[in-house]
Design an enzyme around this catalytic site. Structure first.
Site, PDB file in Angstrom:
ATOM      1  N   TYR A 131       0.746  -1.075  -0.114  1.00  0.00           N
ATOM      2  CA  TYR A 131      -0.066  -0.121  -0.036  1.00  0.00           C
ATOM      3  C   TYR A 131       0.887   1.384  -0.106  1.00  0.00           C
ATOM      4  O   TYR A 131       0.603   2.018  -0.757  1.00  0.00           O
ATOM      5  CB  TYR A 131      -0.955   0.020   0.915  1.00  0.00           C
ATOM      6  CG  TYR A 131      -1.706   1.199   1.210  1.00  0.00           C
ATOM      7  CD1 TYR A 131      -2.902   1.426   0.429  1.00  0.00           C
ATOM      8  CD2 TYR A 131      -1.441   2.324   2.052  1.00  0.00           C
ATOM      9  CE1 TYR A 131      -3.513   2.601   0.268  1.00  0.00           C
ATOM     10  CE2 TYR A 131      -2.258   3.551   2.150  1.00  0.00           C
ATOM     11  CZ  TYR A 131      -3.389   3.663   1.127  1.00  0.00           C
ATOM     12  OH  TYR A 131      -3.857   4.783   1.215  1.00  0.00           O
ATOM     13  N   ARG A 178       2.292   8.449  13.284  1.00  0.00           N
ATOM     14  CA  ARG A 178       1.855   9.609  13.726  1.00  0.00           C
ATOM     15  C   ARG A 178       0.316   9.861  13.910  1.00  0.00           C
ATOM     16  O   ARG A 178      -0.066  10.359  14.900  1.00  0.00           O
ATOM     17  CB  ARG A 178       2.576  10.886  13.011  1.00  0.00           C
ATOM     18  CG  ARG A 178       2.419  12.113  13.703  1.00  0.00           C
ATOM     19  CD  ARG A 178       2.683  13.217  12.908  1.00  0.00           C
ATOM     20  NE  ARG A 178       1.714  13.389  11.563  1.00  0.00           N
ATOM     21  CZ  ARG A 178       1.863  13.837  10.419  1.00  0.00           C
ATOM     22  NH1 ARG A 178       2.803  14.578  10.586  1.00  0.00           N
ATOM     23  NH2 ARG A 178       1.014  13.725   9.523  1.00  0.00           N
ATOM     24  N   PHE A 248      15.329  19.642  -1.469  1.00  0.00           N
ATOM     25  CA  PHE A 248      13.885  19.202  -1.670  1.00  0.00           C
ATOM     26  C   PHE A 248      13.567  17.977  -1.292  1.00  0.00           C
ATOM     27  O   PHE A 248      12.546  17.494  -0.646  1.00  0.00           O
ATOM     28  CB  PHE A 248      13.501  19.398  -3.272  1.00  0.00           C
ATOM     29  CG  PHE A 248      12.227  18.934  -3.578  1.00  0.00           C
ATOM     30  CD1 PHE A 248      11.247  19.609  -3.133  1.00  0.00           C
ATOM     31  CD2 PHE A 248      11.999  17.668  -4.190  1.00  0.00           C
ATOM     32  CE1 PHE A 248       9.818  19.041  -3.681  1.00  0.00           C
ATOM     33  CE2 PHE A 248      10.824  17.290  -4.622  1.00  0.00           C
ATOM     34  CZ  PHE A 248       9.511  17.674  -4.310  1.00  0.00           C
TER      35      PHE A 248
HETATM   36  C1  D61 Z   1      11.689  13.683  -2.414  1.00  0.00           C
HETATM   37  C2  D61 Z   1      10.697  14.737  -1.864  1.00  0.00           C
HETATM   38  C3  D61 Z   1       9.306  14.379  -1.724  1.00  0.00           C
HETATM   39  C4  D61 Z   1       8.831  13.069  -1.683  1.00  0.00           C
HETATM   40  C5  D61 Z   1       9.790  11.997  -2.171  1.00  0.00           C
HETATM   41  C6  D61 Z   1      11.051  12.298  -2.496  1.00  0.00           C
HETATM   42  C7  D61 Z   1       9.020  10.780  -2.252  1.00  0.00           C
HETATM   43  C8  D61 Z   1       7.973  10.664  -1.954  1.00  0.00           C
HETATM   44  C9  D61 Z   1       7.100  11.581  -1.483  1.00  0.00           C
HETATM   45  C10 D61 Z   1       7.522  12.846  -1.387  1.00  0.00           C
HETATM   46  C11 D61 Z   1       5.540  11.185  -1.224  1.00  0.00           C
HETATM   47  C12 D61 Z   1       5.246  11.205   0.206  1.00  0.00           C
HETATM   48  C13 D61 Z   1       3.841  11.176   0.637  1.00  0.00           C
HETATM   49  C14 D61 Z   1       3.864  11.346   2.119  1.00  0.00           C
HETATM   50  C15 D61 Z   1       2.563  12.192   2.490  1.00  0.00           C
HETATM   51  N1  D61 Z   1       1.414  11.265   2.280  1.00  0.00           N
HETATM   52  C16 D61 Z   1       0.270  11.735   1.571  1.00  0.00           C
HETATM   53  O1  D61 Z   1       0.400  12.826   1.043  1.00  0.00           O
HETATM   54  C17 D61 Z   1      -0.646  10.620   1.373  1.00  0.00           C
HETATM   55  O2  D61 Z   1      -1.367  10.568   0.086  1.00  0.00           O
HETATM   56  C18 D61 Z   1      -0.319   9.910  -0.690  1.00  0.00           C
HETATM   57  C19 D61 Z   1      -0.842   9.814  -2.136  1.00  0.00           C
HETATM   58  C20 D61 Z   1      -0.653  11.184  -2.968  1.00  0.00           C
HETATM   59  C21 D61 Z   1       0.836  11.687  -3.004  1.00  0.00           C
HETATM   60  C22 D61 Z   1       0.859  13.159  -3.333  1.00  0.00           C
HETATM   61  C23 D61 Z   1       2.124  13.706  -3.371  1.00  0.00           C
HETATM   62  C24 D61 Z   1       2.925  13.909  -2.138  1.00  0.00           C
HETATM   63  C25 D61 Z   1       4.224  14.755  -2.064  1.00  0.00           C
HETATM   64  C26 D61 Z   1       4.596  14.967  -3.278  1.00  0.00           C
HETATM   65  C27 D61 Z   1       4.244  14.556  -4.670  1.00  0.00           C
HETATM   66  C28 D61 Z   1       3.091  14.030  -4.636  1.00  0.00           C
HETATM   67  C29 D61 Z   1       4.714  15.048  -5.592  1.00  0.00           C
HETATM   68  C30 D61 Z   1       5.838  15.484  -5.771  1.00  0.00           C
HETATM   69  C31 D61 Z   1       6.679  15.708  -4.643  1.00  0.00           C
HETATM   70  C32 D61 Z   1       5.976  15.622  -3.345  1.00  0.00           C
HETATM   71  C33 D61 Z   1      -1.781  10.982   2.350  1.00  0.00           C
HETATM   72  O3  D61 Z   1      -2.422  11.994   2.088  1.00  0.00           O
HETATM   73  C34 D61 Z   1      -2.959  12.861   3.156  1.00  0.00           C
HETATM   74  C35 D61 Z   1      -3.526  13.863   2.930  1.00  0.00           C
HETATM   75  O4  D61 Z   1      -4.619  13.745   1.815  1.00  0.00           O
HETATM   76  O5  D61 Z   1      -3.662  15.143   3.175  1.00  0.00           O
HETATM   77  C36 D61 Z   1      -2.843   9.892   2.290  1.00  0.00           C
HETATM   78  O6  D61 Z   1      -3.896   9.957   1.647  1.00  0.00           O
HETATM   79  O7  D61 Z   1      -2.497   8.716   2.757  1.00  0.00           O
HETATM   80 MG    MG Z   2      -4.958   8.692   0.189  1.00  0.00          MG
END
Ligand code: D61
Ligand code: MG
Length: 288
Positions: A131, A178, A248
């Protein structure tokens, strides 16, 4: 990390990569807003998720049917603007974004279907990893494709899929640990049963005062599991050569480590959400 500090680091990215990264983020945020929306019936949700990688090429598309609770509903309501900007990107960037969106959408659809059939549960550690791979691991892999495509980073970065995915797993798992208290009240359990069942019969028991020791031991095991990704994340960061790209990527990881340190065996987090304070996160950013 808070969306505010995240926006600041995104703005600092070199201009050739800033817009692709912002659109990558907004597109996946749109997809996630559909995934999270429990007012969308499953028969409608699955095709929306699975076809989203094609939807982003449809000029004028927007989505007006989000539930009243969705904080990012305005994004989907004005998604035609996102699509126009997406279509203005170089073809190569569009393809990388679409490829990631396709895999994430099908993974989310799989989980949404399983949840609709059997109720939302993550049974094994393998399921938990799968997941987290779909919703966050893929973001790290997709970002690496964008970094290498722009030549800000070497091709080694996009070829290191196995290191890239640790970045997202570390961040997603930290959030999942968390947010336990908040998720328990909404009855959405992301902690894998394989772990919590060693400490209780029903995960809600962890909030009982007499279960405090079990709860702390369970948190320890969850944190240790998240830390498995720290080594891979550091190895990934060591591949990066452009300062703005490094910042970043490194800032969210430092915040995650700080959050894990804060919640490790912290009895407060069982009943309420514990977050690092804004001032502390500002200090992390100003050191870089
Ligand atoms: C380097 C920098 C940033 C990074 C990375 C590497 C690798 C992975 C990520 C960011 C993603 C980290 C996601 C952690 C936070 N979780 C969520 O936001 C959950 O949703 C996941 C699906 C959507 C992901 C969207 C995303 C997030 C960060 C990004 C990105 C896309 C694109 C570029 C850069 C960063 C979580 O959402 C909570 C909410 O709705 O507020 C959930 O639904 O579980
Ligand atoms: Mg989600």
């Amino acid at each position: 990390m808070t969306s505010r500090s995240f926006c600041a680091v995104i703005q600092e990215l070199n201009s050739e990569i800033r817009k692709p990264v912002i659109l990558f983020y907004l597109i996946l945020r749109g997809l996630d807003t559909i995934e999270d929306d429990m007012t969308i019936p499953i028969e409608k949700k699955v095709p929306l998720l699975v076809n989203f990688h094609q939807t982003i090429f449809e000029k004028g598309w927007k989505f007006l049917e989000s539930g009243p609770e969705e904080k990012d509903a305005p994004l989907l309501r004005q998604f035609d603007i996102i699509i126009d900007e997406f279509l203005s990107l170089d073809r190569k960037f569009q393809e990388h974004i679409a490829t990631t969106t396709k895999e994430m959408g099908s993974g989310m659809a799989m989980h949404a279907k399983a949840a609709a059939e059997n109720g939302f549960t993550i049974e094994t550690k393998a399921e938990y990893n799968r997941y987290c791979y779909y919703v966050a691991g893929l973001v790290g892999i997709g970002l690496s494709l964008l970094f290498s495509e722009s030549h800000l980073e070497d091709h080694i970065v996009s070829k290191s899929r196995n290191l890239s995915l640790n970045m997202g797993l570390m961040l997603q798992k930290t959030n999942i640990i968390r947010d336990l208290a908040e998720d328990l009240t909404e009855n959405r359990i992301f902690w894998p049963k394989e772990i919590w069942s060693k400490y209780c019969k029903d995960i809600h028991e962890l909030q009982l005062p007499e279960k405090r020791e079990d709860a702390l031991n369970c948190i320890s095991e969850m944190v240790a599991d998240a830390l498995e990704h720290a080594k891979g994340s550091l190895a990934y960061l060591s591949l990066l050569r452009t300062q703005s790209v490094f910042n970043f990527c490194a800032i969210p990881q430092v915040m995650a480590l700080k959050t894990l340190a804060l919640i490790y065996r912290n009895p407060n987090m069982i009943t309420k959400n514990v977050k690092i304070r804004r001032g502390q996160s500002a200090r992390v950013c100003s050191r870089l």
